[in-house]
Design a protein around this motif. Structure first.
Motif, PDB file in Angstrom:
ATOM      1  N   PHE A   7       0.844  -1.201   0.000  1.00 52.80           N
ATOM      2  CA  PHE A   7       0.000   0.000   0.000  1.00 52.80           C
ATOM      3  C   PHE A   7       0.886   1.260   0.000  1.00 52.80           C
ATOM      4  CE2 PHE A   7      -2.723  -3.312   1.758  1.00 52.80           C
ATOM      5  CZ  PHE A   7      -3.939  -3.071   1.140  1.00 52.80           C
ATOM      6  N   GLY A   8       1.956   1.215   0.800  1.00 51.61           N
ATOM      7  CA  GLY A   8       2.877   2.349   0.855  1.00 51.61           C
ATOM      8  C   GLY A   8       3.555   2.576  -0.484  1.00 51.61           C
ATOM      9  N   MET A   9       3.907   1.483  -1.150  1.00 50.02           N
ATOM     10  CA  MET A   9       4.541   1.598  -2.463  1.00 50.02           C
ATOM     11  C   MET A   9       3.582   2.254  -3.462  1.00 50.02           C
ATOM     12  SD  MET A   9       6.190  -1.489  -4.744  1.00 50.02           S
ATOM     13  CE  MET A   9       4.633  -2.181  -5.314  1.00 50.02           C
ATOM     14  N   VAL A  10       2.311   1.861  -3.391  1.00 49.03           N
ATOM     15  CA  VAL A  10       1.314   2.410  -4.310  1.00 49.03           C
ATOM     16  C   VAL A  10       1.055   3.898  -4.023  1.00 49.03           C
ATOM     17  CG1 VAL A  10      -1.178   2.289  -4.809  1.00 49.03           C
ATOM     18  CG2 VAL A  10       0.250   0.251  -5.013  1.00 49.03           C
ATOM     19  N   ALA A  11       1.012   4.277  -2.747  1.00 46.79           N
ATOM     20  CA  ALA A  11       0.840   5.708  -2.410  1.00 46.79           C
ATOM     21  C   ALA A  11       2.027   6.514  -2.917  1.00 46.79           C
ATOM     22  CB  ALA A  11       0.688   5.882  -0.895  1.00 46.79           C
ATOM     23  N   GLN A  12       3.248   5.969  -2.756  1.00 49.22           N
ATOM     24  CA  GLN A  12       4.434   6.672  -3.259  1.00 49.22           C
ATOM     25  C   GLN A  12       4.404   6.753  -4.780  1.00 49.22           C
ATOM     26  OE1 GLN A  12       8.294   5.832  -1.080  1.00 49.22           O
ATOM     27  NE2 GLN A  12       7.066   4.185  -0.229  1.00 49.22           N
ATOM     28  N   HIS A  13       3.962   5.659  -5.426  1.00 51.48           N
ATOM     29  CA  HIS A  13       3.910   5.648  -6.893  1.00 51.48           C
ATOM     30  C   HIS A  13       2.980   6.742  -7.407  1.00 51.48           C
ATOM     31  CE1 HIS A  13       2.249   4.138 -10.794  1.00 51.48           C
ATOM     32  NE2 HIS A  13       3.537   4.051 -11.041  1.00 51.48           N
ATOM     33  N   GLU A  14       1.802   6.870  -6.782  1.00 53.40           N
ATOM     34  CA  GLU A  14       0.866   7.905  -7.244  1.00 53.40           C
ATOM     35  C   GLU A  14       1.469   9.292  -7.042  1.00 53.40           C
ATOM     36  OE1 GLU A  14      -3.227   7.390  -6.261  1.00 53.40           O
ATOM     37  OE2 GLU A  14      -3.790   9.400  -6.954  1.00 53.40           O
ATOM     38  N   GLN A  15       2.099   9.516  -5.886  1.00 52.44           N
ATOM     39  CA  GLN A  15       2.711  10.828  -5.629  1.00 52.44           C
ATOM     40  C   GLN A  15       3.852  11.101  -6.608  1.00 52.44           C
ATOM     41  OE1 GLN A  15       1.777  13.293  -3.798  1.00 52.44           O
ATOM     42  NE2 GLN A  15       0.650  12.561  -2.008  1.00 52.44           N
ATOM     43  N   GLN A  16       4.585  10.055  -7.005  1.00 57.54           N
ATOM     44  CA  GLN A  16       5.666  10.261  -7.978  1.00 57.54           C
ATOM     45  C   GLN A  16       5.092  10.649  -9.336  1.00 57.54           C
ATOM     46  OE1 GLN A  16       7.600   6.535  -7.292  1.00 57.54           O
ATOM     47  NE2 GLN A  16       8.937   7.386  -5.730  1.00 57.54           N
TER      48      GLN A  16
END
Ligand SMILES: [Fe+2]
Length: 444
Positions: A135-144
């Motif tokens: 989930f953290g990876m996906v939140a970071q991906h969207e922010q990137q």
């Protein structure tokens, strides 16, 4: 991310808040322009905004609903369109992409199912689930991708559509030009940061000789002196590859700058304005940063030098999560999260200072380092080779620290970014360094 991760209810709340914050920013960036602008390509360097929008949803579906949740693909026919490795950005406008309304509806549908999955998830028992990593990876991906979309906004022409208050002024008195980092080992990278990505791992000791580092990023005023001194016309300051690129690309100043009489102007998110002398220089390539450093009688810091100055606490001999300590970034520490649409002046954020006295290491501008992008000793690819490993090699240079466009969830003292040395549409600046003692000769 510094909450109590042992309590699954709190962790679920924290994950949901990060996912929602990312989606609010995505909405802001994609609702600021009309559908015609969403599907247009504003630069061959970038995807149409509508591609990013559906790609965000597609990656979220892939990693969370399919990999973690075991669900069937919602729309298998669109997967190849949004695979970043299948189509270069320049080709994406010609793909049969989902139109804006459908792209929004798809991302929204995925998100609804993800929040249901999260509510029922134990957040442990599998590597992608532990500490909510997937989930953290996906939140970071969207922010990137939100940062990528902000770059597209900077490249688009037309009237301004984004707005934000100005960043804080410099504070706490004048800074020394540079700070000394004494010789000695420090711990680089991390084994403990729960949402750190594979290239930030594992933690390892690195021993460095003493060096001096600029206490803040190089300013527009300093950079203008390099230009005025003929820095762009003197091959002595450039590597052979850098000089060849400077000539073929016709570089004379940072991207988005133009000269009017005696004054430099810049275009910033649709506004034409005088270049502010006290702000960190932005939109320079690695080649330009490297040439400036040589002209100044200095050099770019290595990646290890950057990280030691940003994280090492010499009193405790431990590495912090951030220059100011382990607390997550607040608005008093750093210019992050698109709260402002520009870097803060050199000398801002005294509360974000590192133990060695360096400022603005986190936020404001990405900082080019002299280092190539490689894996740390003991690196192992996770959760897939395409995250970092396929980019390892001398063709990419490492950037550190994040910019005003980077969200706190995607920024840490250990976070590593990489790009080609010619790139400058990114929010890139730099600071310089020098050896503290002259290097001893090798018998010559
Ligand atoms: Fe992506």
């Amino acid at each position: 991310m510094n909450a109590d991760r042992t309590d699954p209810a709190l962790l679920r709340e924290l994950i949901a808040a990060e996912l929602i914050a990312a989606r609010e920013r995505t909405a802001q960036l994609t609702e600021a322009v009309d559908d015609a602008e969403l599907v247009a390509q504003h630069s061959p360097l970038m995807s149409p905004l509508v591609w990013d929008l559906a790609h965000i949803g597609n990656q979220e579906e892939l990693w969370l609903l399919r990999n973690i949740g075991g669900r069937d693909p919602m729309r298998p026919e669109i997967d190849p369109l949004y695979d970043a490795f299948e189509h270069p950005r320049s080709e994406r406008p010609r793909l049969p992409l989902l139109p804006p309304a459908e792209a929004r509806a798809y991302a929204h549908e995925v998100r609804g199912r993800v929040l249901d999955l999260l509510a029922a998830s134990p957040l442990e028992g599998a590597p992608l689930l532990d500490a909510g990593f997937g989930f953290g990876m996906v939140a970071q991906h969207e922010q990137q991708h939100d940062e990528t979309m902000l770059i597209t906004h900077q490249l688009r022409s037309g009237p301004a559509v984004l707005d934000a208050p100005p960043p804080p002024a410099a504070a706490g008195g004048p800074l020394p030009a540079e700070v000394l980092v004494p010789a000695g080992p420090f711990t680089m990278g991390t084994d403990t940061e729960p949402w750190a990505l594979d290239n930030e791992r594992p933690a390892h000791r690195v021993d460095l000789p003493a060096y001096w580092l600029d206490s803040a990023p190089v300013s527009n005023g300093a950079y203008q002196r390099f230009i005025a001194d003929g820095g762009y016309d003197d091959p002595r300051w450039w590597t052979p590859e850098g000089w060849a690129h400077r000539m073929s690309a016709g570089l004379v100043a940072p991207l988005f700058w133009r000269r009017e009489g005696a004054q430099w102007l810049r275009r910033r998110f649709g506004h034409l304005e005088p270049v502010p002398e006290d702000e960190p220089v932005l939109h320079v390539s690695w080649y330009e940063a490297d040439a400036y450093a040589r002209w100044a009688g200095r050099r770019l810091p290595t990646e290890a030098e950057w990280e030691k100055a940003a994280r090492h606490d010499p009193a405790a001999d431990r590495s912090r999560r951030f220059p100011w300590g382990d607390a997550p970034p607040g608005p008093e520490h750093a210019n992050l999260g698109q709260r402002h649409l520009r870097p803060a002046p050199v000398g801002a954020y005294p509360e974000g200072e590192s133990p060695y006295g360096a400022r603005q290491l986190i936020g404001d501008v990405w900082e080019w380092t002299s280092s190539d992008f490689t894996g740390y000793p003991g690196f192992s690819a996770w959760p897939y080779k395409e995250y970092s490993e396929v980019f390892f090699g001398p063709e990419y240079k490492v950037l550190r620290g994040g910019s005003f466009a980077v969200a706190p969830v995607a920024c840490r003292g250990t976070f590593r970014n990489w790009d080609y040395p010619v790139r400058r549409q990114i929010f890139s600046g730099f600071r310089t360094a020098r050896d503290a003692e002259p290097r001893t000769g090798g018998g010559s």
